[in-house]
Structures are given as C-alpha cells and as structure tokens.
Design a protein around this motif. Structure first.
Motif: not given
Length: 544
Positions: A117-138, A507-510
C-alpha cells in the motif's frame, strides 16, 4: 490531536451531526438572534446561502466551538495525486502511538509487489510525542528531541508520506455495502483544512484524545492541561519564570494539580522534586485514594514518595470553580481571601480554587495557587452524533469514540479501522479498554496486520489486549513498576527508574531513533555518575 470539522450542507455520507436550534443556542449564545434561524439550523434557505462549519475545541483550538461562514465561492479542494492508483491507498489520521506505529507496522510487513500500500499519515503537529515521558521534560532528564522527534526524521527511510494538517470533512463510502476485500474500490475521501482532498481505499482513525476542561468554571481560562508537547513547554516556561522571580526570596511557589490518577501523581511527584523547599505542591482528587485503578504496589510506592516530598493530598474533594485573585474584591465573602494580606509575585497571577467535599462530614476548602495543572478527563476529537433525521454514518458512543468490532474495524465500515482513544473496543468483561500507551501499541500492531489481511483477502485477527503491567515515574531517580507476569512484585526507586527507561527505549518508534536516544541516555548517565563520584570524593577529602 486532530480535529474533525463538520460541514453543511452535506450528503448523508459525510460525518456530521444534527442539532436543533435549542442545542445550538446553548452552545453558541445569541445564536437564534444573530443568525435569525428558526426551528432548524440546516434550513433549506440557509443551505443555499452559506455553509456552516463547527470545529471541535482542542489544545490549539481556543475555548470551544467556533461557527464560521464559508461562502460558496470558497476555493475548490485540490485532489491529492497518489503515485500509483493501482496500488492500495491507506490514509492514517493521527500520528500518535496508534497512527504512527500502524504506519511503521505496515512498512515492516512483506507485501506482494502489486499489493504494497501507499500510505499517507496526517497529523496537526510536526512532531511525534512519546507522551509517557513528558514529565522528564520538567525534570530536565531528557531533551525534547529525544521524546518528540519530527515525523520527517522518523519516516525518512520509509515510503510513508506525511502531511502536517487537520481534518475538515470525512466522506466515507464503504457503508453503502461495498466489498471491503477489494483494494481497487474507493473507500471514501478525506478533506483537509489546507484544501487537500485525499481519496483512500482504507482509512485508520487514530486521532487520540484531548483534555476536557469545560466541566469546571474557570478551568479553560486558568488551568493548564498536561497531555501535549505544547502543554509541557507552557508548564516548564511558567515554572522557570516563577523560579527566577522568586530566587533568593522566601516566597513559596504554590502548584495545584487537579486529579490523582497516574498523570496527576506523576506530575505532582516530578514538580515536588523540582521545587524542593522552594514550593508546595497540592494534589486534589475526588476519590479518597490516589490511582484507584493502579496495582496496590504502585500506589504504595507513590504514596511513600509523595509523603517524603511533602506533597499535600486533598482527597475526597472536587474543584467547584477556579478564579483569578485579581478579579476578586478583598472582602469577597465566598473566598474569605484578603488581597492585602496575600503575597503575590510581581507580574504573576494568583488563582483561587474552591473545593467542595465529595462526601458528607468534610468541610469545604479554599486554596491559592500560582499554577493550576489539570489532569482530569479527556475527550476524543471526533464529534458526538445526536439523533436526527439523517442516518448515523460512523457509530459513536456517548464519549465520542467510534464503536468497533473485535478486529478494530468500525462497525458498518469494513474499510475504516479505529484504535487508541478513537476506539470504543471492550474487553471480555464488557469494559472499554483504557486509554493508555500500552493499549495503543498493541492495537497498532493488530491494525497493521489486519490491514495486510484485508488487502490480501485473508482472515482478520480479533484483538486481545495483554496487560504487561503498569509503570509510573516519580522523579529523576524514582519510579514504580508492577509487571503482570510476576504477581505481587513491584520495582521501585532507582531499579524501577532504570527498568522503566529501558522499557520505553525499546518502545521508541524506529531503530535509528532508538540508537540515538540510547547513546544520549548512556552519555548522560555516565556524566551523572562521574559528577556524583566527584562530589562524594570532595566530601570525604574535605572531612564534611
């Protein structure tokens, strides 16, 4: 998150809802008077003159729905040109754990030459966010690039095309009884806000969820949710400014965290560690315990850490309203707060939270905060469909999630898959699966496989969630992990912290991103170890 907007007039195939004038008047003040609309919003005369669009509120979407007039002369959409119209066309809406990992799973599978298949991915952000680790940014433990890489970098070595855009209109056509096993039949179209029109054979709804702030007066205006990269940036920016303003003073920075589920507890523990003796963190929860759905081991470890960091737990209370102190009169009888006696940091607002007890026998409370963080409740960006004369196109539950069968296909739509927060799949006990990263990971794997099976005319597999355990971060060197395969075991402290980071690294994507992040974390760990050793040696040599 992506937003699905609604347009009228539309055919019955377009995802839309139908509200009477009373519902619109409640949603948009003075709607009847300003528009002059009678009993039906979508009257025939209105249809001829203009179109109506309703955008669901989101993290960047302001305080609610916005009604816009769109003239008939609006620019016609531009058709997206697929490289090969003979090969299956897959459109994935949402680039979170469900959407991105589905795309990568499709790329990893073996395909016949004419079926890949040909695949198109649409998202409103330019970044993928690994949300379980957002706390580590703080806490400063990770850098932004490590947990929020750009889609363009992650997909550089794949054939997946990425569009930074939002969805305006869905127009599925597979509910007309088209054979879902034929990859040559069009499944529908997706109209994006940029004007691009994408025709697809297969659609994946992985739009995630957004914070629900409209349940308490003042929450939208004064509270900050914590579910996106933008939220984390905003919280970190406000904390940094408060820390700089109060540096060298006796001022105590006050932070109120609404909600004591996993997100609220992780946030409270991280902030308490960061502020230390320069601030006080209060965590508010309507339940009388924290993390009521967590394993007992995780809850006990969390309570121990919160207590050691002097986090004030206000359990059994719900927030009645949030107000800005500067808006109140000094003698306001509702709050009992005297402005003249309250120390306020210059250039910073202070907020008042009115707490109501959830049970009898408890007194109401009023607390002040320099920063209010909201971790209670989410809502899918899919609009809720209400009863109307037009048939439902995509079946949604009361929360706005798409009803799916056990193969993750939307009921009545053999060419549409839904997963993660967009899906209302139930477990064997009849309960909707939790909106966790673990569920989305596993569903993405099944969605990729079932798309392969559907395109190649093979049987689809029913999804079965396997609970591998639960993890939570509690600061720079603290965490709690309760693996499901060893009953009663809970890893905590530095051991739990290390195990959690390794699990998320895997679990990181690539592979490429995983390698870069792994090297970065090892380097930071080595530097921290050397620094700690030097500090210890200095204390020993100096006799302190």
């Amino acid at each position: 998150m992506l937003h699905i907007a609604l347009a009228a007039p539309v055919s019955p195939t377009v995802v839309a809802f139908h509200r009477g004038a009373k519902q619109w008047s409640a949603l948009i003040p003075n709607f009847r008077r300003s528009r002059g609309i009678g009993s039906s919003v979508f009257s025939s005369s209105l249809r001829k003159r203009l179109q109506l669009r309703f955008f669901a509120s989101g993290e960047n979407g302001g305080n609610g729905g916005v009604l816009e007039e769109i003239s008939e002369a609006e620019k016609e959409p531009t058709n997206f040109a697929w490289p090969d119209n003979k090969k299956p066309r897959v459109c994935i809406l949402g680039g979170g754990f469900g959407g991105l990992y589905t795309a990568l799973r499709l790329e990893s599978l073996e395909w016949p030459d004419d079926k890949k298949p040909q695949i198109v991915l649409v998202d409103q952000s330019e970044r993928f966010v690994f949300k379980p680790m957002l706390y580590e940014l703080l806490s400063g433990e990770v850098d932004e690039w490590e947990i929020a890489p750009r889609f363009s970098d992650l997909l550089a070595n794949t054939s997946v095309q990425f569009f930074k855009d939002r969805v305006k209109v869905l127009n599925p056509s597979d509910h007309w009884g088209m054979n879902g096993s034929k990859a040559s039949s069009c499944g529908g179209t997706v109209h994006l806000e940029s004007g691009l029109l994408i025709e697809y054979d297969w659609l994946v709804l992985a739009l995630g969820a957004e914070a629900k702030l409209d349940v308490v007066p003042g929450a939208i205006e004064f509270a900050i949710p914590f579910s996106t990269l933008e939220d984390a940036r905003k919280v970190n920016d406000k904390l940094t400014k408060l820390e700089r303003k109060t540096f060298g003073t006796d001022f105590q920075i006050s932070v109120a965290v609404v909600g004591c589920g996993y997100s609220g507890v992780e946030l409270a523990a991280t902030l308490a560690e960061r502020l230390q003796n320069r601030g006080i963190v209060r965590a508010i929860n309507v339940e009388t315990m924290i993390c009521p759905n967590a394993p007992p081991g995780n809850r006990e470890v969390a309570l121990k850490v919160l207590s050691s960091r002097k986090v004030e737990l206000l359990l059994g209370y719900f927030v009645r309203c949030i107000r800005r102190l500067s808006d109140l009169e000094s003698s306001d009888p509702l709050t009992g707060v005297d402005e003249n006696s309250t120390e306020v940091v210059p250039d910073f607002e202070k907020y008042i939270l009115e707490l109501q007890p959830a049970e009898r026998g408890m007194q109401s409370k009023i607390i002040e905060a320099d920063l209010v963080l909201w971790t209670v409740g989410t809502k899918p960006p899919l609009p809720q469909l209400e009863p109307s004369d037009e048939p439902f196109v995509i079946p949604l539950n009361a929360r706005g999630q798409a009803e799916t069968d056990e193969t993750l296909r939307v009921k009545g739509h053999p060419r549409i898959f839904a997963l993660g927060d967009s899906s209302a799949l139930r477990d064997s006990n009849g309960r909707i699966l939790p909106a966790t990263a673990q569920v989305a990971f596993q569903q993405a794997d099944f969605t990729g496989w079932n798309l392969w099976a559907a395109i190649n005319g093979r049987p689809l597999l029913p999804f079965r969630f396997q609970n591998l355990g639960e993890m939570m971060t509690l600061g720079r060197n603290d965490a709690a992990i309760s693996p499901s395969f060893i009953d009663g075991l809970t890893l905590e402290g530095s051991i739990g912290h290390t195990a959690r980071k390794i699990a998320y690294l895997i679990r990181l994507p690539t592979d490429e991103h995983r390698l870069k992040v792994g090297i970065s974390w090892l380097t930071k760990s080595a530097i921290d170890s050397v620094s700690s050793l030097q500090s210890t040696l200095y204390k020993v040599l100096s006799g302190s």
